[in-house]
Write a protein that holds these residues in place. Structure first.
Motif, mmCIF file in Angstrom:
data_model
loop_
_atom_site.group_PDB
_atom_site.id
_atom_site.type_symbol
_atom_site.label_atom_id
_atom_site.label_comp_id
_atom_site.label_asym_id
_atom_site.label_seq_id
_atom_site.Cartn_x
_atom_site.Cartn_y
_atom_site.Cartn_z
ATOM 1 N N ASN A 53 0.799 -1.230 0.000
ATOM 2 C CA ASN A 53 0.000 0.000 0.000
ATOM 3 C C ASN A 53 0.829 1.277 0.000
ATOM 4 N N GLY A 54 1.981 1.241 -0.676
ATOM 5 C CA GLY A 54 2.799 2.433 -0.818
ATOM 6 C C GLY A 54 3.456 2.920 0.456
ATOM 7 N N ILE A 55 3.503 2.077 1.486
ATOM 8 C CA ILE A 55 4.126 2.484 2.751
ATOM 9 C C ILE A 55 5.576 2.866 2.504
ATOM 10 N N LYS A 56 5.988 3.977 3.076
ATOM 11 C CA LYS A 56 7.347 4.459 2.907
ATOM 12 C C LYS A 56 8.196 4.013 4.108
ATOM 13 N N PRO A 57 9.236 3.254 3.855
ATOM 14 C CA PRO A 57 10.070 2.755 4.941
ATOM 15 C C PRO A 57 11.152 3.763 5.366
ATOM 16 N N PHE A 58 11.496 3.708 6.633
ATOM 17 C CA PHE A 58 12.580 4.517 7.182
ATOM 18 C C PHE A 58 13.810 3.641 7.344
ATOM 19 N N TYR A 59 14.972 4.224 7.064
ATOM 20 C CA TYR A 59 16.257 3.528 7.114
ATOM 21 C C TYR A 59 17.146 4.214 8.143
ATOM 22 N N LEU A 60 17.699 3.422 9.056
ATOM 23 C CA LEU A 60 18.620 3.955 10.059
ATOM 24 C C LEU A 60 19.984 3.304 9.898
ATOM 25 N N ASP A 61 20.988 4.120 9.615
ATOM 26 C CA ASP A 61 22.388 3.679 9.629
ATOM 27 C C ASP A 61 22.807 3.739 11.094
ATOM 28 N N LEU A 62 22.763 2.585 11.761
ATOM 29 C CA LEU A 62 22.967 2.638 13.205
ATOM 30 C C LEU A 62 24.422 2.816 13.609
ATOM 31 N N ILE A 63 25.346 2.668 12.691
ATOM 32 C CA ILE A 63 26.744 2.984 13.011
ATOM 33 C C ILE A 63 26.892 4.502 13.145
ATOM 34 N N SER A 64 26.298 5.234 12.229
ATOM 35 C CA SER A 64 26.381 6.694 12.263
ATOM 36 C C SER A 64 25.447 7.317 13.297
ATOM 37 N N PHE A 65 24.326 6.639 13.577
ATOM 38 C CA PHE A 65 23.305 7.229 14.441
ATOM 39 C C PHE A 65 22.887 6.255 15.543
ATOM 40 N N ASN A 67 22.768 6.700 18.625
ATOM 41 C CA ASN A 67 21.897 7.365 19.602
ATOM 42 C C ASN A 67 20.424 7.198 19.232
ATOM 43 N N ILE A 68 20.122 7.205 17.946
ATOM 44 C CA ILE A 68 18.735 7.038 17.510
ATOM 45 C C ILE A 68 18.292 5.597 17.735
ATOM 46 N N SER A 69 19.183 4.663 17.494
ATOM 47 C CA SER A 69 18.861 3.262 17.758
ATOM 48 C C SER A 69 18.549 3.066 19.239
ATOM 49 N N ASN A 70 19.333 3.679 20.094
ATOM 50 C CA ASN A 70 19.079 3.598 21.536
ATOM 51 C C ASN A 70 17.717 4.200 21.877
ATOM 52 N N LYS A 71 17.383 5.307 21.241
ATOM 53 C CA LYS A 71 16.097 5.968 21.488
ATOM 54 C C LYS A 71 14.940 5.100 20.989
ATOM 55 N N ILE A 72 15.122 4.433 19.861
ATOM 56 C CA ILE A 72 14.102 3.508 19.351
ATOM 57 C C ILE A 72 13.824 2.426 20.387
ATOM 58 N N GLU A 73 14.890 1.907 20.977
ATOM 59 C CA GLU A 73 14.752 0.875 22.008
ATOM 60 C C GLU A 73 13.906 1.395 23.174
ATOM 61 N N ASP A 74 14.175 2.620 23.598
ATOM 62 C CA ASP A 74 13.419 3.227 24.709
ATOM 63 C C ASP A 74 11.980 3.533 24.324
ATOM 64 N N VAL A 75 11.789 4.170 23.191
ATOM 65 C CA VAL A 75 10.458 4.633 22.780
ATOM 66 C C VAL A 75 9.528 3.468 22.457
ATOM 67 N N PHE A 76 10.037 2.472 21.725
ATOM 68 C CA PHE A 76 9.185 1.390 21.248
ATOM 69 C C PHE A 76 9.322 0.095 22.055
ATOM 70 N N LYS A 77 10.168 0.122 23.088
ATOM 71 C CA LYS A 77 10.305 -1.015 24.018
ATOM 72 C C LYS A 77 10.687 -2.310 23.310
ATOM 73 N N VAL A 78 11.641 -2.197 22.386
ATOM 74 C CA VAL A 78 12.130 -3.362 21.650
ATOM 75 C C VAL A 78 13.645 -3.405 21.811
ATOM 76 N N ARG A 79 14.143 -4.532 22.314
ATOM 77 C CA ARG A 79 15.579 -4.702 22.520
ATOM 78 C C ARG A 79 16.330 -4.540 21.194
ATOM 79 N N HIS A 80 17.420 -3.806 21.236
ATOM 80 C CA HIS A 80 18.226 -3.543 20.039
ATOM 81 C C HIS A 80 18.814 -4.829 19.474
ATOM 82 N N GLU A 81 18.684 -4.971 18.162
ATOM 83 C CA GLU A 81 19.392 -5.995 17.409
ATOM 84 C C GLU A 81 19.786 -5.376 16.079
ATOM 85 N N SER A 82 20.666 -6.055 15.376
ATOM 86 C CA SER A 82 21.111 -5.536 14.090
ATOM 87 C C SER A 82 21.458 -6.702 13.174
ATOM 88 N N PRO A 83 20.874 -6.719 11.983
ATOM 89 C CA PRO A 83 19.857 -5.805 11.477
ATOM 90 C C PRO A 83 18.535 -6.057 12.190
#
Length: 113
Positions: A53-65, A67-83
């Motif tokens: 349905n045309g959903i636009k995906p977001f891409y996070l380069d977690l090496i460069s950012f 801090n955002i990955s850490n915030k995702i973990e806090d905001v969405f309550k999902v333990r960090h993994e990669s990918p």
């Protein structure tokens, strides 16, 4: 795929707002990891905007950012993994997968649920 780059923490508020109208996909990618590159490549080869349905995906380069990955973990309550791929609906993470568990057919199913 037409990625929207995730580069600022405040974009997470935008994602939460967007997710009240339609699901949002976040893909967290480690540019130093061959498994992450393989998962990203498989997803990009399979992705068909008309099937999701045309959903636009977001891409996070977690090496460069990381801090955002850490915030995702806090905001969405999902333990960090990669990918890692997350689906956000109504401000909450309703699905997540990592490594070779990132599967386009399952993502499609989750997005239409």
């Amino acid at each position: 795929m037409e990625w929207q780059e995730l580069k600022e923490e405040q974009q997470l508020n935008h994602i939460k707002d967007l997710s009240s109208g339609e699901p949002v996909v976040i893909f967290k990618h480690s540019t130093r990891c061959s498994i992450s590159s393989t998962a990203l490549n498989r997803l990009e080869r399979s992705w068909k905007p008309e099937e999701v349905n045309g959903i636009k995906p977001f891409y996070l380069d977690l090496i460069s950012f990381r801090n955002i990955s850490n915030k995702i973990e806090d905001v969405f309550k999902v333990r960090h993994e990669s990918p890692q791929l997350l689906i956000i609906k109504n401000g909450n993470c309703v699905y997540h997968a990592s490594h070779m568990g990132i599967n386009y057919e399952e993502i499609k199913k989750q997005l239409s649920a």
